[in-house]
Design a protein around this motif. Sequence first.
Motif, PDB file in Angstrom:
ATOM      1  N   ILE A   1      -7.922   2.830  -2.313  1.00  0.00           N
ATOM      2  CA  ILE A   1      -7.224   3.437  -1.178  1.00  0.00           C
ATOM      3  C   ILE A   1      -8.088   3.395   0.080  1.00  0.00           C
ATOM      4  O   ILE A   1      -7.643   2.958   1.133  1.00  0.00           O
ATOM      5  N   ALA A   2      -9.308   3.837  -0.013  1.00  0.00           N
ATOM      6  CA  ALA A   2     -10.270   3.774   1.092  1.00  0.00           C
ATOM      7  C   ALA A   2     -11.618   4.128   0.497  1.00  0.00           C
ATOM      8  O   ALA A   2     -11.717   4.482  -0.681  1.00  0.00           O
TER       9      ALA A   2
ATOM     10  N   ARG B   1       0.867  -1.192   0.000  1.00  0.00           N
ATOM     11  CA  ARG B   1       0.000   0.000   0.000  1.00  0.00           C
ATOM     12  C   ARG B   1       0.900   1.238   0.000  1.00  0.00           C
ATOM     13  O   ARG B   1       1.276   1.734   1.056  1.00  0.00           O
ATOM     14  N   THR B   2       1.201   1.723  -1.177  1.00  0.00           N
ATOM     15  CA  THR B   2       2.100   2.867  -1.312  1.00  0.00           C
ATOM     16  C   THR B   2       1.400   3.996  -2.050  1.00  0.00           C
ATOM     17  O   THR B   2       0.315   3.817  -2.620  1.00  0.00           O
ATOM     18  N   VAL B   3       2.065   5.146  -2.061  1.00  0.00           N
ATOM     19  CA  VAL B   3       1.578   6.311  -2.798  1.00  0.00           C
ATOM     20  C   VAL B   3       1.419   5.991  -4.294  1.00  0.00           C
ATOM     21  O   VAL B   3       0.567   6.576  -4.971  1.00  0.00           O
ATOM     22  N   GLY B   4       2.195   5.039  -4.778  1.00  0.00           N
ATOM     23  CA  GLY B   4       2.081   4.639  -6.172  1.00  0.00           C
ATOM     24  C   GLY B   4       0.681   4.160  -6.549  1.00  0.00           C
ATOM     25  O   GLY B   4       0.258   4.303  -7.706  1.00  0.00           O
ATOM     26  N   VAL B   5      -0.046   3.598  -5.580  1.00  0.00           N
ATOM     27  CA  VAL B   5      -1.420   3.141  -5.830  1.00  0.00           C
ATOM     28  C   VAL B   5      -2.297   4.330  -6.247  1.00  0.00           C
ATOM     29  O   VAL B   5      -3.092   4.232  -7.183  1.00  0.00           O
ATOM     30  N   LEU B   6      -2.113   5.445  -5.567  1.00  0.00           N
ATOM     31  CA  LEU B   6      -2.854   6.662  -5.921  1.00  0.00           C
ATOM     32  C   LEU B   6      -2.338   7.236  -7.240  1.00  0.00           C
ATOM     33  O   LEU B   6      -3.126   7.575  -8.134  1.00  0.00           O
ATOM     34  N   GLN B   7      -1.035   7.319  -7.375  1.00  0.00           N
ATOM     35  CA  GLN B   7      -0.464   7.940  -8.583  1.00  0.00           C
ATOM     36  C   GLN B   7      -0.890   7.185  -9.843  1.00  0.00           C
ATOM     37  O   GLN B   7      -1.196   7.794 -10.869  1.00  0.00           O
TER      38      GLN B   7
ATOM     39  N   PHE C   1      -4.429   8.083 -10.856  1.00  0.00           N
ATOM     40  CA  PHE C   1      -4.603   9.458 -11.331  1.00  0.00           C
ATOM     41  C   PHE C   1      -3.767   9.796 -12.555  1.00  0.00           C
ATOM     42  O   PHE C   1      -3.869  10.898 -13.095  1.00  0.00           O
TER      43      PHE C   1
ATOM     44  N   TYR D   1     -11.401  -1.149  -0.759  1.00  0.00           N
ATOM     45  CA  TYR D   1      -9.975  -1.401  -0.543  1.00  0.00           C
ATOM     46  C   TYR D   1      -9.690  -2.808  -0.038  1.00  0.00           C
ATOM     47  O   TYR D   1      -8.640  -3.056   0.503  1.00  0.00           O
TER      48      TYR D   1
END
Lengths: 352, 352
Positions: A209-210, A20-26, A29, A203
């Motif tokens: 993410i949530a 679960r890293t910021v890469g999941v969001l990036q 998007f 998630y």
Amino acid sequence: MDLRTSYQQTSHQLSGHGKRTVGVLQQAFAEVDPNQVSDHYGTGEVIMRFEQKMAQELGMEDAIFFPSGTMAQQIALRIWADETGNRNVAYHPLCHLEIHEQDGLKELHHLEAILLGDDDRLMTLDEVKALPDVACLLIELPQRELGGYLPPFKELETISQYCRERGIRLHLDGARLLETLPYYEKTAEEVCALFDSVYVSFYKGIGGIAGAILAGPKPFCADARVWKRRYGGDLIGLYPYIIPADYYYELRKDRMGTYVEQAKELARRFNAIDGVWTTPEVPVTNMFHLHLEGDDEAVAARIQSVQETTGVGVTGYLVPHDHYCSTEISIGDAYGEIDEHQLNRLFEQLEQ
Amino acid sequence: MDLRTSYQQTSHQLSGHGKRTVGVLQQAFAEVDPNQVSDHYGTGEVIMRFEQKMAQELGMEDAIFFPSGTMAQQIALRIWADETGNRNVAYHPLCHLEIHEQDGLKELHHLEAILLGDDDRLMTLDEVKALPDVACLLIELPQRELGGYLPPFKELETISQYCRERGIRLHLDGARLLETLPYYEKTAEEVCALFDSVYVSFYKGIGGIAGAILAGPKPFCADARVWKRRYGGDLIGLYPYIIPADYYYELRKDRMGTYVEQAKELARRFNAIDGVWTTPEVPVTNMFHLHLEGDDEAVAARIQSVQETTGVGVTGYLVPHDHYCSTEISIGDAYGEIDEHQLNRLFEQLEQ
């Protein structure tokens, strides 16, 4: 090093969709138009389109995006309690509301919970039939804290009919609803048709993410939007969760059958080892509980050694019982990225 | 076309930091390492580091990141009510809790609100001194719904001392705390020192996506973390709000003085027009209310015409009163992007 650190340092894992890293969001998007406007306190295209899409997928009249399932489900039970004028609700003793929410339902709504079933089994039809008057019965599919058991669909139909006859609202904790569909051989809509209201999470198997969707009849959803505001869940912009929810829903909704087959295969291999077993013995969803004989120190050392030798993460925690320890395995994309050779080594090591 | 659409179609705006688009998120995440791990139910570096940083900035013992100020402030008042054993709290009649939260405080906590001040003025020291026993007094700095008035700092000190002597907890609704510092010529820490607990927002002057910090003594924060879980605000990952909050905090925290000067200059120009005035007449923060004589149809047509001719957005909504209409102006980065020529044209058009 402890088991948690050892798990975090593995390059592959049996469970989940990767770290679960910021890469999941990036990733979610990366292709979104920067000029797309935010939702605005529950209005705007990005939230309304996703709510309508999920209402349709679940076959419900309306749906609301919530930051969390905790918020969504407390609100669902409160609305049914107000509608029926009854302060009692019923659910399993290992229900999320009972064990993970610091008694929010009781502290914020003063509702009373009647517990059906037991720590090692699902609730039964007889227990449902013996219920006193309650506003609502909550059923979790699959029952996560038991390792992912499901009642037969026929039994759900009988419970649904019984509740309708008695005026008991039936709420589905469908945090992992999509994960049940391969076993039931039903669509989400067909499962939801048995319930008055439904919550799904983005998630778990979906790997967003949530965030959560609460769906139900229109008047129920109108009330839920008011409660969402009261809770402080009606954020000026929920798109940081909605866009990934939609992205990963589309990416993974059709992979659940694969996850379930992989869970069955993996459980079979664990069950072939002396002193190691799973519940369910044959998984019905993408998850199961893994049990290993021995005290927690010995079991942790054994798993840690396997993780360090093979680079494959089994787990980062153990729940100790008398003579054995347990943990949860939940299959997602990460399992498919382990090659057969690595997996064989893992089981060879584990058998030693 | 209506006023709202006309405003949305302008290329520049007097208020804000530019349109609330997905680009706001993408910009904040552009340079973040994709391998940075998510926070995890309130733990993990990304959330704990930001909470500690904000505790330090505010000079409080501890701080908690919340998805919303609504959630944070209800919880603050509930904790103070429980600690003092008193169900009464006091705040201004235009307090966010009173007018924007669907009575969440009453519905979820059964607290009673005593209203101090009036719809057209701040609360006075005499009104505070006339309070019956209450658990907590909430003061909003600046009072947003009045257009951003601030009491003199000396009066705040007197109120603070009075509340401490009487055992009344003093809570700061500091949604726009940074925006008050140029007027007070104080640090955030110096303002917060007068209060027992503080809430600050990250999407007003800061221009983040959503989210809030609640800060206070350690035992207060320990309780607040339990309530955050009960509310369903303890998400598995809040980093989609935390990383932008931190990014835009660093970007804009030192620009508040400029925004305030720009608000003063802009208000001066509005006040020079017949039948147009602002409250405060001389702004003390980056915001003010703008009033224009006439019924809402005439005023909307006038503003719409200005917006269409100049491409500069004044407002997208009006609040009609007898003989005049009002709207809010709140200065951020967008104002500085309008060139002097455009601004002159706007005022020429508006005077016609």
